[in-house]
Design a protein around this motif. Structure first.
Motif, mmCIF file in Angstrom:
data_model
loop_
_atom_site.group_PDB
_atom_site.id
_atom_site.type_symbol
_atom_site.label_atom_id
_atom_site.label_comp_id
_atom_site.label_asym_id
_atom_site.label_seq_id
_atom_site.Cartn_x
_atom_site.Cartn_y
_atom_site.Cartn_z
ATOM 1 N N ASP A 1 46.830 73.518 3.518
ATOM 2 C CA ASP A 1 45.713 74.787 2.937
ATOM 3 C C ASP A 1 46.597 75.988 2.340
ATOM 4 N N VAL B 1 52.342 71.158 -6.132
ATOM 5 C CA VAL B 1 53.172 70.752 -5.752
ATOM 6 C C VAL B 1 54.399 70.641 -5.373
ATOM 7 N N PRO C 1 46.127 68.617 -5.294
ATOM 8 C CA PRO C 1 46.657 69.342 -4.496
ATOM 9 C C PRO C 1 46.735 71.318 -6.038
ATOM 10 N N HIS C 2 46.438 71.656 -5.915
ATOM 11 C CA HIS C 2 46.417 73.224 -7.093
ATOM 12 C C HIS C 2 47.779 72.728 -6.779
ATOM 13 N N VAL D 1 50.574 67.447 2.960
ATOM 14 C CA VAL D 1 49.579 68.588 1.923
ATOM 15 C C VAL D 1 48.983 69.520 3.153
ATOM 16 N N VAL E 1 46.786 62.831 0.345
ATOM 17 C CA VAL E 1 46.174 63.542 -0.288
ATOM 18 C C VAL E 1 44.296 63.290 0.282
ATOM 19 N N HIS F 1 44.779 73.896 -2.373
ATOM 20 C CA HIS F 1 45.651 72.538 -1.297
ATOM 21 C C HIS F 1 47.234 72.798 -1.893
ATOM 22 N N LEU F 2 47.382 72.367 -0.975
ATOM 23 C CA LEU F 2 49.040 71.959 -1.621
ATOM 24 C C LEU F 2 49.907 70.691 -0.936
ATOM 25 N N ALA F 3 50.832 70.302 -2.288
ATOM 26 C CA ALA F 3 51.742 69.139 -1.625
ATOM 27 C C ALA F 3 53.312 69.389 -1.696
ATOM 28 N N VAL G 1 41.630 66.433 0.291
ATOM 29 C CA VAL G 1 41.918 67.440 -0.580
ATOM 30 C C VAL G 1 41.519 66.516 -1.904
#
Length: 374
Positions: free
Chosen positions: A98, A143, A140-141, A96, A132, A81-83, A137
């Motif tokens: 995917d 940011v 996040p992996h 946020v 988040v 997951h990303l932010a 989630v």
């Protein structure tokens, strides 16, 4: 020298993953056609990617033909997951998403209106944490943060600037300290250009310049499909460009007297008042004398960019580019044609206010893929 078998596999896997992300879901036959690889090679890479948890079967294709249906393969969206944060002078926006870039949650809040650096940072961090959580989630992996100001090209750090709030730099450091994630920071205009390149007004261009026209004025330079930052990270600081029609000359410590004085939001609003218009709606009003006056100003900066870089395309972004739309872009293009012998197309942003946040998500996704993809 020929690549080793392991290197060749890594190259093929990365190519397939990119195609699945950009074009997917795809069948093995479609992957074979798009990659040019043999059927056994594609079969092997699909099994490797499924075994790594990056790819899974998402359905079937070919129900209209005889024989067994072909499996459709797609990226496992929840693998990471990303932010993304869009940090403005007095506000922060958060999204946020995917691994496929689908937005799961987003929010915005005013930040920095008094109270000092510490409270501003904590408010921004709390906004990220809430978003988040809302996205369902754990963490996040990666940011990515978009902020005004220059980024050191070697360290990747946001440079200290007297014109920007102190909480901007502190926020980056705090997120790097607290989050079990890869945290990156990039200039907001560069992120907007990345988004326009990959998803917006410049999708069909490898060379273009984005003019960021907001409270601040800047530019992002994309040549051969790559963002160009310059030796000190300052490529595109067009607000400092000396131009006619201003009160004087800019200096090393301020862009008053530069192109900024003609094209920033405050200058455009003042011009609207001179034409008897409401600044909030003037750019969308269709008032031709006003739009022509704005276009003449913007063409001065665009002509300087065209004469040095010859990008073939200029995208008008930021608040002015978004509000002015295609009508303003057409006028700037006409004015530019009279100032420069170099043919330059002018386009309005296709992503508007979302460009910075979208560019930050794309940057976070790229960072995650570097870690996850073979």
């Amino acid at each position: 020298m020929a690549a080793s078998p392991s290197t060749a596999r890594a190259i093929n896997d990365r190519l397939a993953l990119r195609l699945l992300q950009d074009e997917g879901p795809l069948t093995a036959t479609q992957l074979k056609t798009l990659t040019g690889l043999s059927r056994p090679t594609v079969a092997d890479l699909v099994e490797r990617l499924r075994g790594s948890g990056l790819v899974h079967v998402v359905g079937e294709a070919g129900a209209e033909r005889r024989g067994p249906n072909a499996k459709l393969y797609g990226i496992v969206a929840g693998r990471a997951h990303l932010a993304a944060l869009d940090v403005r002078t007095r506000s922060v926006s958060v999204a946020v998403a995917d691994l496929l870039g689908t937005t799961l949650a987003e929010a915005s809040a005013p930040v920095g209106d008094g109270g000092g650096t510490g409270p501003a940072v904590e408010k921004a961090v709390a906004l990220l944490e809430r978003t988040v959580k809302e996205a369902g989630v754990d963490a996040p992996h990666s940011v990515a943060i978009g902020a005004p100001g220059l980024i050191e090209p070697v360290t990747g750090e946001l440079r200290d600037s007297t014109g920007l709030p102190a909480w901007h730099r502190r926020l980056v450091a705090v997120l790097q300290e607290r989050l079990p994630a890869r945290v990156l920071v990039e200039n907001e205009t560069n992120l907007a250009a990345l988004a326009e390149l990959r998803e917006g007004a410049a999708r069909d261009r490898e060379d273009f310049v984005l003019l960021w026209l907001g409270q601040g004025v800047g530019a992002a330079v994309v040549l051969d499909g790559r963002l160009r930052r310059g030796a000190s990270g300052g490529a595109g600081e067009i607000g400092f460009l000396p131009v006619p029609g201003t009160s004087g000359l800019p200096s090393a410590t301020g862009c008053d007297g530069g192109f900024h004085e003609l094209a920033c939001t405050a200058a455009v609003e003042a011009l609207a008042r001179e034409h008897g218009l409401d600044p909030a709606t003037a750019l969308a009003s269709g008032h031709e004398p006003f739009l022509d006056a704005v276009a003449r100003r913007l063409a001065v900066g665009a002509a300087a960019v065209a004469s040095v870089l010859d990008p073939g395309c200029v995208v008008l972004g930021g608040e002015t580019g978004h509000s002015g739309g295609a009508a303003l872009a057409a006028r700037v293009e006409a004015e530019l044609a009279a100032l420069s012998p170099l043919r330059t197309e002018v386009r309005a942003t296709a992503l508007g206010d979302a460009a910075v946040l979208r560019g930050a998500l794309l940057t976070a996704r790229d960072a995650a893929q570097e870690d996850l993809f073979p």
